[in-house]
Design a protein around this motif. Structure first.
Motif, PDB file in Angstrom:
ATOM      1  N   SER A  18       0.830  -1.280  -0.052  1.00  0.00           N
ATOM      2  CA  SER A  18      -0.262   0.061   0.173  1.00  0.00           C
ATOM      3  C   SER A  18       0.862   1.045   0.113  1.00  0.00           C
ATOM      4  O   SER A  18       1.831   1.275   0.458  1.00  0.00           O
ATOM      5  N   SER A  28       0.501   3.272   1.918  1.00  0.00           N
ATOM      6  CA  SER A  28       0.337   3.388   3.510  1.00  0.00           C
ATOM      7  C   SER A  28       1.696   3.201   4.155  1.00  0.00           C
ATOM      8  O   SER A  28       1.762   3.364   5.270  1.00  0.00           O
ATOM      9  N   VAL A  80       2.055   8.529   5.613  1.00  0.00           N
ATOM     10  CA  VAL A  80       1.086   8.378   6.700  1.00  0.00           C
ATOM     11  C   VAL A  80      -0.317   9.081   6.023  1.00  0.00           C
ATOM     12  O   VAL A  80      -0.220  10.169   5.907  1.00  0.00           O
ATOM     13  N   ASN A  81      -1.278   7.996   6.097  1.00  0.00           N
ATOM     14  CA  ASN A  81      -2.421   8.678   5.683  1.00  0.00           C
ATOM     15  C   ASN A  81      -3.204   9.698   6.859  1.00  0.00           C
ATOM     16  O   ASN A  81      -3.117   9.544   7.776  1.00  0.00           O
ATOM     17  N   GLN A 134      -4.496   5.103  11.594  1.00  0.00           N
ATOM     18  CA  GLN A 134      -4.280   3.786  11.369  1.00  0.00           C
ATOM     19  C   GLN A 134      -2.754   3.445  11.368  1.00  0.00           C
ATOM     20  O   GLN A 134      -2.308   2.672  10.594  1.00  0.00           O
ATOM     21  N   TYR A 169      -2.030  -0.542  10.564  1.00  0.00           N
ATOM     22  CA  TYR A 169      -2.193  -0.536   9.123  1.00  0.00           C
ATOM     23  C   TYR A 169      -1.065  -0.065   8.392  1.00  0.00           C
ATOM     24  O   TYR A 169      -0.390  -0.788   7.466  1.00  0.00           O
ATOM     25  N   ASN A 170      -0.594   0.937   8.619  1.00  0.00           N
ATOM     26  CA  ASN A 170       0.489   1.641   8.013  1.00  0.00           C
ATOM     27  C   ASN A 170       1.785   0.973   8.151  1.00  0.00           C
ATOM     28  O   ASN A 170       2.613   0.757   7.309  1.00  0.00           O
ATOM     29  N   TYR A 191      -5.845   4.779  -2.676  1.00  0.00           N
ATOM     30  CA  TYR A 191      -7.165   4.489  -2.295  1.00  0.00           C
ATOM     31  C   TYR A 191      -8.011   3.887  -3.565  1.00  0.00           C
ATOM     32  O   TYR A 191      -8.230   4.425  -4.754  1.00  0.00           O
ATOM     33  N   TRP A 194      -8.991  13.490   0.409  1.00  0.00           N
ATOM     34  CA  TRP A 194      -8.001  12.333  -0.354  1.00  0.00           C
ATOM     35  C   TRP A 194      -7.657  12.825  -1.711  1.00  0.00           C
ATOM     36  O   TRP A 194      -6.591  12.630  -2.252  1.00  0.00           O
TER      37      TRP A 194
END
Length: 250
Positions: free
Chosen positions: A140, A142, A146-147, A152, A155-156, A187, A206
């Motif tokens: 990803s 991600s 960093v989203n 998250q 997840y990252n 995304y 986004w």
């Protein structure tokens, strides 16, 4: 000598984890279109079977929990050696780091990182025995940025680790004929983001950070996967190929 049909996968046996929907289902279809025989797996057998039903009549579907080493090893022993493995199974959730439970952290890391490693280990052994194979992990963007604004960190961190695991396996296995690469999507319009798509403010933020100003489509990621799985990418290993609409360029 140039490849006349660079992504021709006729005669190849491929397995996709998390093939029940989204990117995994799109990967199964893309590999099948290029001629591969595809095995669809998902933690939900019904979902894997639904994807398989849209492919050839001989397409197999299996229930598979990628965190279960015994199940992975059993399936690897049951099947012929794979030519292609796509490690797509993954989960995502949002939680502020200071409020995140151990259980939530462990679950995301167990599936997203542990599941990728265990899948590569189980099916990669057979590839190494034959001296050939191509593995494509779904990372990803991600794992690189960093989203925002969603919290998250688990997840990252899991996706950053998938990227480095990909490079590590690529180096270990390169001389033994097995290539390992990853795709890092932006995304993507999948069922995982279906609820988020209703949040206009979040989507607007986004898109403002994405040079192409749009969500990606599962089939766009799948075509990159098919390329990396093919002989057209025969010199490519250890690569993390962004499919992010330019997001990580900013």
């Amino acid at each position: 000598m140039p490849f006349s049909t660079p992504c021709n996968l006729h005669g190849r046996l491929a397995l996709v984890t998390g093939a029940g929907q989204g990117i995994g289902a799109a990967c199964a279809h893309a590999l099948s279109r290029q001629g591969a025989t595809v095995i669809c797996t998902d933690v939900r057998l019904q979902s894997a079977a639904a994807t398989a039903s849209g492919l050839s009549p001989t397409t197999q579907a299996f229930a598979l929990d990628v965190t279960d080493s015994a199940a992975l090893n059993a399936l690897a022993a049951q099947l012929p050696p794979l030519d292609i493995l796509v490690c797509n199974a993954g989960i995502v959730s949002n939680a502020p780091a200071e409020q995140m439970s151990d259980e939530e952290w462990d679950k995301v890391l167990d599936v997203n990182l542990g599941g990728v490693f265990k899948s590569c280990r189980a099916f990669g052994r057979r590839m190494l025995e034959r001296g050939r194979g191509a593995i494509v992990n779904i990372g990803s963007m991600s794992g690189m940025i960093v989203n925002v604004p969603q919290p998250q960190c688990h997840y990252n961190a899991s996706k950053a680790a998938v990227h480095h695991l990909t490079r590590s396996l690529a180096v270990e296995w390169a001389a033994r004929g097995v290539r390992v690469n990853a795709v890092a999507p932006t995304y993507i319009a999948t069922p995982l983001l279906q609820e988020l798509e209703k949040q206009e403010a979040l989507l607007a933020r986004w898109m403002a950070m994405t040079p192409q100003a749009r969500m990606g489509r599962p089939e766009e990621v799948a075509e990159v996967v098919a390329f990396l799985a093919s002989d057209a990418a025969s010199l490519v290993t250890g690569a993390i190929l962004n499919a992010d609409g330019g997001y990580t360029c900013l």
